[in-house]
Design an enzyme around this catalytic site. Sequence first.
Site, short mmCIF file in Angstrom:
data_model
loop_
_atom_site.label_atom_id
_atom_site.label_comp_id
_atom_site.label_asym_id
_atom_site.label_seq_id
_atom_site.Cartn_x
_atom_site.Cartn_y
_atom_site.Cartn_z
N PRO A 74 -8.49 -10.47 -16.14
CA PRO A 74 -9.70 -9.85 -15.58
C PRO A 74 -9.99 -10.30 -14.15
O PRO A 74 -10.51 -9.51 -13.36
CB PRO A 74 -10.81 -10.29 -16.53
CG PRO A 74 -10.21 -11.19 -17.53
CD PRO A 74 -8.72 -11.19 -17.39
N GLY B 2 -4.34 -0.66 -9.94
CA GLY B 2 -4.02 -0.84 -8.53
C GLY B 2 -4.68 0.15 -7.59
O GLY B 2 -4.98 -0.18 -6.45
N GLU B 3 -4.88 1.36 -8.03
CA GLU B 3 -5.32 2.39 -7.10
C GLU B 3 -6.63 3.07 -7.47
O GLU B 3 -7.27 3.70 -6.63
CB GLU B 3 -4.21 3.44 -6.94
CG GLU B 3 -3.04 2.88 -6.17
CD GLU B 3 -1.77 3.67 -6.33
OE1 GLU B 3 -1.37 4.35 -5.39
OE2 GLU B 3 -1.14 3.60 -7.41
N ILE C 267 -6.65 -5.13 -20.19
CA ILE C 267 -6.68 -5.89 -18.95
C ILE C 267 -5.96 -7.21 -19.19
O ILE C 267 -6.37 -8.02 -20.03
CB ILE C 267 -8.14 -6.12 -18.50
CG1 ILE C 267 -8.84 -4.78 -18.24
CG2 ILE C 267 -8.18 -7.03 -17.27
CD1 ILE C 267 -8.22 -3.90 -17.16
N PHE D 200 0.82 -1.23 0.00
CA PHE D 200 0.00 0.00 0.00
C PHE D 200 0.85 1.26 0.00
O PHE D 200 0.38 2.32 0.41
CB PHE D 200 -0.95 0.01 1.20
CG PHE D 200 -1.80 -1.22 1.32
CD1 PHE D 200 -2.70 -1.54 0.32
CD2 PHE D 200 -1.71 -2.05 2.42
CE1 PHE D 200 -3.49 -2.68 0.42
CE2 PHE D 200 -2.50 -3.19 2.52
CZ PHE D 200 -3.39 -3.50 1.53
#
Length: 754
Positions: free
Chosen positions: A643, A715-716, A640, A249
């Site tokens: 998925p 990711g974010e 992607i 994170f």
Amino acid sequence: MLEVTSLPAAPHMRYGSNSGQALTRRDGVLKVTGQARYAADNHPEGLLHAVTATSTISRGRVIRLDVEAAKAHPGVVEVITPASRPPLMADPDWKGHLFAFRTEALQNDQVRYANQPIALVVAETLESATEGAALLAPQYETEPARTGLDLERFAPEAVGVGSPPGAAVGDVEAALGASARRIEASFDTAAQYHNAMEPHGLVAAWDGDRLTIDMPNQAPVMAGAAFARYFGIPPENVLIRTPFVGGGFGSKAILNGPQILCILAARMLNRPVKLVLSRGQMYGPVGHRGQTRQTLRLGLADDGQLTALAHHAVAATSSFDEFIEPAAAVSELVYASPAISTSHEAVRNDIGTPGPMRAPGAASGSIALEVAIDEAAEACDMDPLEFRLKNYAEAEPISGKPYSSKALRECYAEAARSFGWSGRPLAPRQMRDEAGLLVGWGMGTAVFHCPMFAAEACAVLRSDGTGLVETCGIDMGQGAWTALAQIAADGLGLDIDQVEFRSGSSDLPDGGIAGGSGHTATAGMAIDMAGADAIARLADIATADPASPLYGSGNAGVVAREGRLHRRDDETRSESYADILARAGVAQVEGTGRGGRDPAAAQDHALQAHGAVFAEVKVDPDLGQVRATRLVGAFAAGRIINPRLALSQLHGGMIWGVSFALHEAAVVDRRTGRVMNADLGEYHLPVNADVPSVEALLVPEQDPYVNELGIKGVGEIGITGSAGAVANAVWHATGIRVRRFPVRIEDLMMSAAA
Ligand code: MOS
């Protein structure tokens, strides 16, 4: 029960395109069966245990430590204090690379924040080290703690990561003055801590001047080079092994003082040393998301068109470093307005330096922006979705650049349809469920930039027709091992089961940082190019060999697929990799590749991933208790690769959005500057019961510019939009506009029963 929908069936194709397949995680079985060995699971021969003694004050000086008492404790081998610490070759306050933050490795007796390491105790057992640390009984000269945002501010300079400059287009003050309607609102966001499941820890072992470290890290090659500098050894003498990372994170992208001290102790004592921070000790030296206060001022025309948008953020930073949560920057990216300005100021607190955490700036800025936009829609009597479509940015608002691709309209439509948004009453407090709970629906726009860092990879085709791909990529739970292996297999024209993928060790080519949502794109591009390079070497051999059916077709005339090179002009003429290498008497061919942004792509286009999130909450009208009951998000993030894993990332991000809006807050004691809820019991994180239904939808998007693979990253982005959607749903349920996050029961109790 967490209900995960929209997960496509997992067709494990034998051949064909590996990318795009919803493969299950390659590390999954290892993890759920306990076979995955994390850093702290290593117990080398002769291991010593280290424990940091940490400050209980947040500002001042350590004036006494009872080193004798600690040393006298059975099992204690060494006590390192600022007075006894051997010199380092680099100052811990050195800021030599992107993620080198100033840190504390006992350089002096100063205390700069609570939980700062003030000594290191090394012992034969963890228990002895823990008791030895307790016996140090530090005495302090204490100065008053500076906490909160009501202190002197300073304007950030552009000094590195997290010092956002601000941006402007048009004359925002004039536009505000001339606007038909104005909205002004201030928002408070709490300090948050990363709280990865796996604590920060490491096992350090020296062999002469060679150093081996088992450690979770988001950028091991960069970390190894930094450690080498502290200890005056060549970077290639440092090996960092990081096969599994139990969540990062952002906090595991940054080096910290305890790591340096552990390595130092191992060198002093010539034995391997393990140091694992306790949960509480991670509230300080390993970063956090800084507290913010954000003021948004919106100007509106009568028809709901935005005419001005000003976003000013004040954020807390430490007394000794510069990271500033870049919260206002999101307003440069989302909505069209002829006049926009963003700006940041910082306030110095006696806290550990904040750092990047789960969509730095974008998460904290997005909740403020999305609530302000909701308030603007309300003021215009417009549906929040209609308002957002009215102010849709056809080009990047500040720069005016065209988007490399932007399927946000499709995201709005898909998510709204799946959520059932069209039945939403405009006014708040209109819906109840059968149990009498207030029901509210809110939405938010998700956006995240698509940075790329730098990465390298190498690829090998072996005489048995199999492949090997190496890059020091990091799987911290996001599934990089699987997604990168899929790209590796495609790059070599093989099935994933025929490719050995080696990763997570700093002696491999530098796969770059797993951060910024750019890892799949950056390391993936390096891997893809390495594969293409190896295929080119193979084609060199085949096309020059008169015995090959590919003879004379030239490199550009062949295509690699299913372990064979085919002639483009006649696909029936092909030859297997193994046959080509066998006839040439070559054991293997190798290729290398690099990943990184083509500067022209960013110069000519705005590069963003987009999404739309719709949330339902239920609020108890008597108790003010809120639960998010349903979230639907649709995201367009370029190509992607997997998925299943992308949806998992988005589900996780959306849940972090719920967490931002309703749960997470570090509570600081303003007298001492200490975090009072530094544990998972009282620092609230959402559990399954907090998030009953999460649906993420992937909107197809082809992006020819963002990078060779068309990957934007997932990711974010999930946390952006989601937090605002939940906050807006709370308003829609209750009619109460809460502007400090997380929303607390007491914010809703007063008038909820009215
Ligand atoms: Mo991150 S906050 O991109 O590790």
